[in-house]
Design a protein around this motif. Structure first.
Motif, PDB file in Angstrom:
ATOM      1  N   THR A 206      50.451  33.789  50.459  1.00  0.00           N
ATOM      2  CA  THR A 206      51.860  34.183  50.346  1.00  0.00           C
ATOM      3  C   THR A 206      51.903  35.473  49.526  1.00  0.00           C
ATOM      4  OG1 THR A 206      52.042  32.908  48.337  1.00  0.00           O
ATOM      5  CG2 THR A 206      52.639  31.792  50.354  1.00  0.00           C
ATOM      6  N   ASN A 207      53.102  36.070  49.423  1.00  0.00           N
ATOM      7  CA  ASN A 207      53.245  37.278  48.605  1.00  0.00           C
ATOM      8  C   ASN A 207      52.685  37.053  47.208  1.00  0.00           C
ATOM      9  OD1 ASN A 207      54.490  38.739  50.591  1.00  0.00           O
ATOM     10  ND2 ASN A 207      56.550  38.158  49.960  1.00  0.00           N
ATOM     11  N   PHE A 208      53.024  35.906  46.652  1.00  0.00           N
ATOM     12  CA  PHE A 208      52.617  35.608  45.282  1.00  0.00           C
ATOM     13  C   PHE A 208      51.088  35.480  45.177  1.00  0.00           C
ATOM     14  CE2 PHE A 208      51.755  32.452  41.919  1.00  0.00           C
ATOM     15  CZ  PHE A 208      52.206  33.195  40.831  1.00  0.00           C
ATOM     16  N   THR A 209      50.470  34.778  46.127  1.00  0.00           N
ATOM     17  CA  THR A 209      49.010  34.614  46.100  1.00  0.00           C
ATOM     18  C   THR A 209      48.311  35.965  46.211  1.00  0.00           C
ATOM     19  OG1 THR A 209      49.512  32.810  47.603  1.00  0.00           O
ATOM     20  CG2 THR A 209      47.214  33.085  46.969  1.00  0.00           C
ATOM     21  N   VAL A 210      48.803  36.793  47.143  1.00  0.00           N
ATOM     22  CA  VAL A 210      48.171  38.093  47.347  1.00  0.00           C
ATOM     23  C   VAL A 210      48.289  38.938  46.079  1.00  0.00           C
ATOM     24  CG1 VAL A 210      48.299  40.241  48.668  1.00  0.00           C
ATOM     25  CG2 VAL A 210      48.488  38.061  49.840  1.00  0.00           C
ATOM     26  N   LEU A 211      49.464  38.891  45.462  1.00  0.00           N
ATOM     27  CA  LEU A 211      49.672  39.652  44.226  1.00  0.00           C
ATOM     28  C   LEU A 211      48.743  39.153  43.125  1.00  0.00           C
ATOM     29  CD1 LEU A 211      51.586  41.804  42.944  1.00  0.00           C
ATOM     30  CD2 LEU A 211      52.926  39.899  42.071  1.00  0.00           C
ATOM     31  N   ARG A 212      48.685  37.831  42.978  1.00  0.00           N
ATOM     32  CA  ARG A 212      47.961  37.250  41.844  1.00  0.00           C
ATOM     33  C   ARG A 212      46.437  37.313  42.043  1.00  0.00           C
ATOM     34  NH1 ARG A 212      46.382  32.070  40.215  1.00  0.00           N
ATOM     35  NH2 ARG A 212      46.892  31.263  42.261  1.00  0.00           N
ATOM     36  N   LYS A 213      45.995  37.096  43.282  1.00  0.00           N
ATOM     37  CA  LYS A 213      44.547  36.982  43.474  1.00  0.00           C
ATOM     38  C   LYS A 213      43.888  38.271  43.938  1.00  0.00           C
ATOM     39  CE  LYS A 213      43.827  32.105  44.088  1.00  0.00           C
ATOM     40  NZ  LYS A 213      43.357  31.056  45.005  1.00  0.00           N
ATOM     41  N   ILE A 214      44.665  39.180  44.513  1.00  0.00           N
ATOM     42  CA  ILE A 214      44.035  40.381  45.064  1.00  0.00           C
ATOM     43  C   ILE A 214      44.537  41.643  44.380  1.00  0.00           C
ATOM     44  CG2 ILE A 214      43.745  41.773  47.156  1.00  0.00           C
ATOM     45  CD1 ILE A 214      43.998  38.862  48.530  1.00  0.00           C
ATOM     46  N   ILE A 215      45.865  41.821  44.333  1.00  0.00           N
ATOM     47  CA  ILE A 215      46.385  43.092  43.820  1.00  0.00           C
ATOM     48  C   ILE A 215      46.183  43.201  42.310  1.00  0.00           C
ATOM     49  CG2 ILE A 215      48.422  44.543  43.622  1.00  0.00           C
ATOM     50  CD1 ILE A 215      49.403  43.359  46.245  1.00  0.00           C
ATOM     51  N   ILE A 216      46.593  42.189  41.563  1.00  0.00           N
ATOM     52  CA  ILE A 216      46.474  42.277  40.101  1.00  0.00           C
ATOM     53  C   ILE A 216      45.015  42.353  39.645  1.00  0.00           C
ATOM     54  CG2 ILE A 216      46.943  41.053  37.918  1.00  0.00           C
ATOM     55  CD1 ILE A 216      49.684  40.398  38.992  1.00  0.00           C
ATOM     56  N   PRO A 217      44.111  41.499  40.161  1.00  0.00           N
ATOM     57  CA  PRO A 217      42.708  41.668  39.714  1.00  0.00           C
ATOM     58  C   PRO A 217      42.167  43.065  39.998  1.00  0.00           C
ATOM     59  CG  PRO A 217      42.967  39.587  40.839  1.00  0.00           C
ATOM     60  CD  PRO A 217      44.265  40.319  41.012  1.00  0.00           C
ATOM     61  N   HIS A 218      42.560  43.630  41.157  1.00  0.00           N
ATOM     62  CA  HIS A 218      42.073  44.975  41.460  1.00  0.00           C
ATOM     63  C   HIS A 218      42.652  45.997  40.489  1.00  0.00           C
ATOM     64  CE1 HIS A 218      40.480  48.157  44.045  1.00  0.00           C
ATOM     65  NE2 HIS A 218      41.537  48.830  43.613  1.00  0.00           N
ATOM     66  N   ALA A 219      43.919  45.797  40.092  1.00  0.00           N
ATOM     67  CA  ALA A 219      44.593  46.776  39.236  1.00  0.00           C
ATOM     68  C   ALA A 219      44.272  46.564  37.764  1.00  0.00           C
ATOM     69  CB  ALA A 219      46.104  46.688  39.456  1.00  0.00           C
ATOM     70  N   MET A 220      43.486  45.533  37.451  1.00  0.00           N
ATOM     71  CA  MET A 220      43.259  45.173  36.047  1.00  0.00           C
ATOM     72  C   MET A 220      42.796  46.349  35.176  1.00  0.00           C
ATOM     73  SD  MET A 220      44.159  42.466  34.742  1.00  0.00           S
ATOM     74  CE  MET A 220      44.295  42.141  33.016  1.00  0.00           C
ATOM     75  N   PRO A 221      41.826  47.151  35.600  1.00  0.00           N
ATOM     76  CA  PRO A 221      41.441  48.287  34.744  1.00  0.00           C
ATOM     77  C   PRO A 221      42.614  49.219  34.473  1.00  0.00           C
ATOM     78  CG  PRO A 221      39.847  47.991  36.497  1.00  0.00           C
ATOM     79  CD  PRO A 221      40.996  47.092  36.811  1.00  0.00           C
ATOM     80  N   GLY A 222      43.461  49.447  35.472  1.00  0.00           N
ATOM     81  CA  GLY A 222      44.633  50.296  35.301  1.00  0.00           C
ATOM     82  C   GLY A 222      45.647  49.654  34.375  1.00  0.00           C
ATOM     83  N   ILE A 223      45.807  48.340  34.501  1.00  0.00           N
ATOM     84  CA  ILE A 223      46.743  47.622  33.637  1.00  0.00           C
ATOM     85  C   ILE A 223      46.291  47.748  32.190  1.00  0.00           C
ATOM     86  CG2 ILE A 223      47.567  45.317  32.994  1.00  0.00           C
ATOM     87  CD1 ILE A 223      47.475  44.587  35.983  1.00  0.00           C
ATOM     88  N   VAL A 224      45.000  47.525  31.961  1.00  0.00           N
ATOM     89  CA  VAL A 224      44.479  47.575  30.590  1.00  0.00           C
ATOM     90  C   VAL A 224      44.589  48.993  30.029  1.00  0.00           C
ATOM     91  CG1 VAL A 224      42.415  47.294  29.185  1.00  0.00           C
ATOM     92  CG2 VAL A 224      42.992  45.585  30.885  1.00  0.00           C
ATOM     93  N   ALA A 225      44.212  49.981  30.832  1.00  0.00           N
ATOM     94  CA  ALA A 225      44.280  51.363  30.349  1.00  0.00           C
ATOM     95  C   ALA A 225      45.724  51.737  30.020  1.00  0.00           C
ATOM     96  CB  ALA A 225      43.712  52.317  31.403  1.00  0.00           C
ATOM     97  N   GLY A 226      46.647  51.401  30.939  1.00  0.00           N
ATOM     98  CA  GLY A 226      48.051  51.716  30.711  1.00  0.00           C
ATOM     99  C   GLY A 226      48.588  50.996  29.491  1.00  0.00           C
ATOM    100  N   ALA A 227      48.215  49.729  29.340  1.00  0.00           N
ATOM    101  CA  ALA A 227      48.706  48.950  28.209  1.00  0.00           C
ATOM    102  C   ALA A 227      48.196  49.534  26.894  1.00  0.00           C
ATOM    103  CB  ALA A 227      48.291  47.490  28.352  1.00  0.00           C
ATOM    104  N   ILE A 228      46.933  49.947  26.872  1.00  0.00           N
ATOM    105  CA  ILE A 228      46.386  50.535  25.644  1.00  0.00           C
ATOM    106  C   ILE A 228      47.153  51.803  25.296  1.00  0.00           C
ATOM    107  CG2 ILE A 228      44.389  51.737  24.655  1.00  0.00           C
ATOM    108  CD1 ILE A 228      42.592  49.768  26.137  1.00  0.00           C
ATOM    109  N   ILE A 229      47.345  52.674  26.273  1.00  0.00           N
ATOM    110  CA  ILE A 229      48.023  53.945  25.997  1.00  0.00           C
ATOM    111  C   ILE A 229      49.452  53.688  25.519  1.00  0.00           C
ATOM    112  CG2 ILE A 229      48.805  56.134  26.996  1.00  0.00           C
ATOM    113  CD1 ILE A 229      46.524  55.823  29.060  1.00  0.00           C
TER     114      ILE A 229
END
Lengths: 302, 360
Positions: A206-229
């Motif tokens: 579902t939208n939620f599964t795809v977001l949680r299992k595929i999109i967010i894990p892939h974006a994790m380095p970007g999330i962490v970098a953005g959060a740090i900045i």
């Protein structure tokens, strides 16, 4: 066959080897100067200063008195804890708001709309932070645009003051941090292959599964970098808290400012400065540990 | 085997702007069949596959799976799974997690999921690979994980979008056989799209040749190869010498054809007008040392060898002959002419049935 080890050691003695070393030395000199003069030296100075206590006029000893002062005076560590918690909140809100924007720019915008959308995120940053914050003040003050619209629509009966509260402070800080979240997020999401998202749906997600299992894990380095900045910028922000925060909504940078400028108590101000450095380092470290990301890994992938 | 086809497309059309990428395509795929769509890039085969998977919706027409229309069913609810061109394995998940993803989406978890993952890995020859990272696998292993990830969900139909494209030649040859074996072992309906005729011919039960959004011909690989129905199929499937010319009239047992380069030959064709194209497979050309040896063939001509293209069993000669453009003929390596050199005189001939004539 010549022994490669001997060849290599022989080469460093030749003029070519010297030239290579000189080139490398010249290349890293700006970085060393920058680190040394602008980062390490001031911090050593502040570190030493923070450890000097005044015992009489112009008489100083070395000790942790300035740090004890920080702990014994509730207003100091209250402000400190407030700054930490609100900065985490601001980072979280910035992430939640920026993620759909970045996802749209990276994955859904097509053709020319992509650079245009990116530019629209960038444009506000051509004005100084002061001007941008003043803009918010015009919108939110008692005689401001939002107050007027609320009265005009009949929602509010009298002028509404929305400035000088934690709400307006968080709003201003989120606004100031968004670009620094959107850029690394967009970068991280752009490298996500469309087929991966499609495969996520194709296999029944579902939208939620795809977001949680595929999109967010892939974006994790970007999330962490953005959060740090964003976190670092927020913790160290001065203008926005001064202009949008309430009278009892102190930000820790204001404490540092008042020690240095108002009270001329440089040793105390230095101790506060060090506490702020420890705070941001500690929380970034904790954040990296909690998300299971390595610091060098994050830097490498963004 | 049920009477209802696993997949049926009824007059499916997809327009982008004014252009029909897929134009009124009808076909059915039976249960357990390996069906391929073969066509050049841009022929609409990818659009067609994406409509079946549910990533695009047709402008008109209907897509049915086991008789049920899929138009209102979103991609994640269709009993169809796809092996992507890039495979699209999830790099942040292990092999087992990649296969378990679909099971988790279907609400299967815990020991049952673990057991099904282990079973499918065993069946595709990857026992014990569950905890490995997908980045540690070789190209062929990744391929098998991508297929296992679909098959574990027991779909009605597996779609394969040129999954062998990224592999090197040797591995591709190997995977062709392996895919075919997997398909027959699981008895799942496969629909494969490719621009590589060899992949389509080797693996498929039936092949549809697609061009400009339409199906030119649907048939078994043999039918397509030996009895192409259109000029496009004759040229696209297999190798051929292609000549243009004009029909000079029908005779008993064929059509007389005058080539643009001058020679007159006899071939077979229907609906022929002034401008025609003729296709002759290199292996349909008989070679001999002299014309007398070819007296059984109505078409026989003398020529000289201009080049020998040695490629083992696929060796060919390029022959210059009066009235013909340079012509390629397969050179059997077991025959008496195996050692022939450039410059030698040679006679060649072919039956009228071998020369397929189509309107240009």
């Amino acid at each position: 066959m010549a022994n490669p080890k001997i060849m290599a050691s022989a080469r460093t003695l030749t003029s070519e080897g010297l030239g290579e070393r000189l080139g490398l030395f010249l290349l890293i000199t700006p970085a060393i100067l920058w680190l040394g003069l602008l980062v390490i030296l001031p911090h050593v100075e502040i570190g030493i200063l923070s450890l000097s206590q005044r015992i009489a006029a112009r008489v100083y000893t070395i000790g942790f008195g300035n740090y004890f002062e920080f702990l014994s005076e509730p207003i100091y560590w209250h402000t400190f804890a407030r700054t930490a918690l609100l900065s985490i909140l601001v980072t979280a809100i910035t992430l939640v708001i920026s993620f759909p924007v970045a996802l749209y720019i990276a994955k859904f915008a097509v053709g020319k709309s992509k650079p245009i959308l990116f530019l629209m995120c960038l444009i506000p940053f051509w004005a100084s932070e002061l001007v941008r914050t003043l803009g918010w003040m015009m919108l939110l003050r008692e005689a401001g645009v939002v107050s007027f619209l609320l009265q005009w629509a009949g929602i509010a009966g009298k002028p509404v003051e929305m400035l000088y509260s934690d709400g307006s402070l968080v709003l201003g800080l989120v606004y100031g941090g968004m670009l620094f979240m959107i850029v690394p997020l967009t970068n991280a999401l752009e490298s996500l292959e469309n087929a991966q998202i499609e495969a996520g749906y194709d296999l029944g997600g579902t939208n939620f599964t795809v977001l949680r299992k595929i999109i967010i894990p892939h974006a994790m380095p970007g999330i962490v970098a953005g959060a740090i900045i964003v976190f670092m910028l927020t913790v160290g922000n001065f203008v926005t808290p001064v202009m949008l925060g309430g009278k009892n909504g102190l930000w820790f940078t204001e404490q540092i400012y008042s020690q240095f400028i108002t009270r001329f108590n440089w040793p105390q101000g230095s101790a506060f400065g060090f506490m702020l450095l420890l705070l941001s380092t500690g929380i970034v470290w904790l954040g990296l540990r909690l998300t299971g990301q390595g610091f060098s890994e994050t830097l490498r992938r963004t | 085997m049920s009477d209802i086809a696993d997949l049926s497309l009824i007059a499916v059309t997809k327009r982008f702007g004014g252009i029909a990428a897929v134009d009124a395509v009808d076909f059915e795929v039976a249960q357990g069949e390996f069906f391929s769509i073969l066509g050049p890039s841009g022929c609409g085969k990818t659009t067609l596959m994406r409509m079946i998977a549910g990533f695009e919706s047709p402008t008109s027409g209907d897509i049915r799976i086991r008789g049920v229309s899929m138009l209102a069913v979103p991609a994640n609810k269709r009993p169809v799974n796809m092996v992507f061109q890039s495979l699209a394995l999830f790099p942040m998940m292990s092999v087992g997690e990649n296969i378990g993803y679909g099971l988790a989406c279907a609400g299967v978890s815990g020991p049952e999921a673990a057991e099904r993952i282990a079973r499918i890995l065993d069946r595709v020859g990857l026992s014990g690979f569950g905890p490995r990272a997908v980045t540690q696998l070789s190209g062929g292993q990744r391929q098998r994980v991508a297929i296992a990830r679909c098959l574990v969900l027991e779909p009605t139909l597996v779609l394969l979008d040129e999954p062998l494209g990224a592999l090197d030649l040797k591995l591709r040859e190997h995977m062709k056989i392996e895919l075919k074996q997997l398909q027959s072992a699981f008895n799942t309906t496969f629909m494969y799209i490719t621009h590589d005729q060899s992949e389509a011919l080797v693996m498929s039960d039936r092949v549809a040749v697609m061009n400009k959004g339409r199906f030119e011909q649907v048939g078994t690989p043999r039918e397509l190869y030996h009895n192409p129905k259109t000029s496009f199929v004759a040229g696209f499937v297999g190798d051929a010498n292609i000549w243009s010319g004009s029909a000079a009239g029908a005779i008993a047992g064929g059509t007389r054809l005058k080539l643009a380069t001058g020679a007159e030959v006899t071939g077979m064709g229907t609906g022929i007008d002034d401008g025609v194209r003729a296709y002759l497979r290199p292996e349909a050309i008989a070679l001999a040392g002299s014309l007398d040896e070819l007296s059984a063939l109505p078409n026989r001509f003398p020529g000289t060898v201009s080049t020998v293209l040695f490629d083992g069993a696929a060796s060919t000669l390029v022959i210059d002959a009066a009235g013909f453009p340079p012509l390629r003929a397969t050179l059997p390596q077991a025959g008496p002419l195996a050692g022939i050199e450039a410059g030698a005189a040679v006679a060649f001939g072919f039956t009228p049935e071998a020369l397929k004539i189509f309107p240009a």
